[in-house]
Design an enzyme around this catalytic site. Sequence first.
Site, short mmCIF file in Angstrom:
data_model
loop_
_atom_site.label_atom_id
_atom_site.label_comp_id
_atom_site.label_asym_id
_atom_site.label_seq_id
_atom_site.Cartn_x
_atom_site.Cartn_y
_atom_site.Cartn_z
N ASP A 18 0.96 -1.14 -0.05
CA ASP A 18 -0.09 -0.05 -0.09
C ASP A 18 0.80 1.09 0.04
O ASP A 18 1.58 1.72 0.84
CB ASP A 18 -0.81 -0.05 0.97
CG ASP A 18 -1.55 1.20 1.49
OD1 ASP A 18 -1.65 2.07 0.53
OD2 ASP A 18 -2.18 1.62 2.60
N ASN A 20 -0.18 4.53 -0.50
CA ASN A 20 -0.95 5.83 -0.16
C ASN A 20 -1.61 5.66 1.28
O ASN A 20 -2.21 6.70 1.53
CB ASN A 20 -1.68 6.10 -1.25
CG ASN A 20 -2.82 5.38 -1.59
OD1 ASN A 20 -2.85 4.43 -0.94
ND2 ASN A 20 -3.56 5.46 -2.42
N ASP A 22 -4.09 3.98 2.30
CA ASP A 22 -5.48 3.77 2.55
C ASP A 22 -5.89 2.46 2.91
O ASP A 22 -6.93 1.95 3.22
CB ASP A 22 -6.28 4.33 1.26
CG ASP A 22 -5.76 3.27 -0.07
OD1 ASP A 22 -4.88 2.38 0.11
OD2 ASP A 22 -6.41 3.35 -1.09
N ASP A 26 -1.61 -1.35 -4.08
CA ASP A 26 -1.84 -0.55 -5.10
C ASP A 26 -0.79 -0.65 -6.17
O ASP A 26 0.41 -1.06 -5.86
CB ASP A 26 -2.09 1.12 -4.96
CG ASP A 26 -1.10 1.51 -3.96
OD1 ASP A 26 0.08 1.45 -4.14
OD2 ASP A 26 -1.63 2.16 -2.96
N ASP A 95 -4.11 -11.35 -14.81
CA ASP A 95 -5.32 -12.02 -14.59
C ASP A 95 -6.27 -11.82 -15.31
O ASP A 95 -6.62 -10.37 -15.36
CB ASP A 95 -5.67 -12.20 -13.04
CG ASP A 95 -6.13 -13.29 -12.55
OD1 ASP A 95 -6.81 -14.14 -13.01
OD2 ASP A 95 -5.86 -13.46 -11.12
N ASP A 192 -8.62 -17.16 -15.12
CA ASP A 192 -9.42 -17.44 -14.01
C ASP A 192 -10.85 -18.43 -14.38
O ASP A 192 -11.22 -18.37 -15.54
CB ASP A 192 -10.37 -15.97 -13.66
CG ASP A 192 -10.95 -16.32 -12.05
OD1 ASP A 192 -10.21 -16.46 -11.11
OD2 ASP A 192 -12.05 -16.14 -12.14
N ASP A 306 -6.48 -17.98 -2.58
CA ASP A 306 -7.50 -18.73 -2.49
C ASP A 306 -7.29 -19.94 -1.27
O ASP A 306 -8.19 -20.63 -1.06
CB ASP A 306 -7.93 -19.62 -3.76
CG ASP A 306 -8.63 -18.48 -4.68
OD1 ASP A 306 -9.17 -17.43 -4.15
OD2 ASP A 306 -8.53 -18.65 -5.84
C1 NOJ Z 1 -10.74 -17.74 -8.80
C2 NOJ Z 1 -10.10 -16.49 -8.08
O1 NOJ Z 1 -8.77 -17.27 -7.81
C3 NOJ Z 1 -10.71 -16.39 -6.78
O2 NOJ Z 1 -10.03 -15.57 -6.02
C4 NOJ Z 1 -12.20 -15.88 -7.26
O3 NOJ Z 1 -13.10 -15.80 -6.24
C5 NOJ Z 1 -13.00 -16.97 -8.21
N1 NOJ Z 1 -12.11 -17.31 -9.30
C6 NOJ Z 1 -14.05 -16.09 -9.12
O4 NOJ Z 1 -13.62 -15.45 -9.98
#
Ligand code: NOJ
Length: 497
Positions: A18, A20, A22, A26, A95, A192, A306
């Site tokens: 981060d 700035n 907040d 970023d 991504d 994704d 995740d």
């Molecule tokens: C996989 C991503 O890694 C995850 O963070 C996201 O919630 C789901 N796809 C939905 O886009």
Amino acid sequence: MWYQRTVFYEIYVPSFCDSNGDGIGDLQGIISKIPYLSELGIKGIWLTPFYPSPRVDNGYDISNYYDVDKTFGTMEDFKHLLERAHEYGIRVIIDVVINHTSNQHPWFLESKKSKENPYRNYYIWEEKPKNNWESFFAGSAWEYEKETNEYYYHAFSKEQVCLNYSNPRVKEEIFQVLKFWLDLGVDGFRFDVINFLKMQRDKWPDNPYENGKQLHKYDKNQPGILKFIEELKSFVSNWNDKFLLGEIGEDYLEDMLPYVGKEKLDACFNFNIGSIENFDLKKIYEELVKCEKHQIVPTLFFSTHDMKRHFSRLCKEQVNHAKLLAFMMLTLKGVPFLYQGEEIPTKDFRPKSIEEIQDIQGRLWYNNAIKQGFNKEEAFALAYQNTRDFSRSLLEWKDEDLNEDFYQFYQTMIAFRNENEILQTGNYDFIALEDFVLSYRRTSGNQSITFYLNFGETEVLLPKGYQKVLGTQEESEVLKPMNAVALCLGKDESLKL
Ligand code: NOJ
């Protein structure tokens, strides 16, 4: 291709750095850390979504594919980031979330206005929920929309609306998005949940249940998806040397294999290895052997945004254990992906109340549990089990958080890999597991290195005639518990250490 020689680093944009104050990471923060990443030896970064978004799912709900969210910076910042990274010899993959858009995306705002709207068919609308499909987060995957008195389909939260790939215009739009970023100079994409795309509108049978849990059988890997992947590959090959990495939402290697290959994706995330819940050396060994059998170059990681951090999840916050896993990731055949902060090392964040749970998945579990009549404590317990906040706390970059010795170990191992081709592309002579000792030999031309990793509690004899090249202990005839070594027969003057 270059990606096989690259050690990557995942940057979860909202919580990396981060600049700035907040409280949210970023692009300027990332730019400021490029020299740090370069010193660590990183040659590639994966940036999670930074596009304009209501950030219901921290950016995985895009409302404009062609810009940068103000919270993270500007388009100029992004260009600057790309330039700086390239100056330091770091490639950047971004991504892209093409399975769904935010419900605030102009396409969806149009789509929901009327059944005749030209954008109606960009999404999946039905008079009634078509089946029993559940969202991958929690609750039904069908949401009622009163304006047109119909339901739309969403595989994740209701704010992340699934695109309809049976409509050719959707594909065209998405290819334009890719073109835009490729023309800007990105080095590749992380797609994704790419195997979730909805390719057809008929044959949507109910998903089966097992032990009260819905199995996601028909809402992924639909007929047509592999052809789409081939089109994607062929489209992107109009630009040179781009790396296509897919998130295939599957735990079994067999289910990932169809997506990877010469005319398909270059690699996918090997959750068959990376997302194990507990440390299980036998499982890791078996999966490595399987990858080898199928001649697939696996991605090597144990943490992402995740899942819980492997330092806490697999190593129980034991530095020696974490060093062994780093030794493994950086000496195996494959493409290593570090997750931000693992080199420090960083522990899991553990939310103490529902207020500390920010992740949409955790919050949905909580709300659903309350709706179903659970009390607050029970609902929090469910949210705690399902939230992904553990690995997402903002990195503070305080000197006192850094374990110098640990960081330098990562640095040495990465340099060892970066400097020696054998570690990047060398083949295996063997991979073996005996009790708690994992060993493998990698060879390239007339070079060969044998690796021993002792995850057990007793020392083991090392083979005679070998010399230590690198490792976590002094040169010795035995390998001590929780130590690892790389050995060569005689002295190999050509190895760079
Ligand atoms: C996989 C991503 O890694 C995850 O963070 C996201 O919630 C789901 N796809 C939905 O886009």
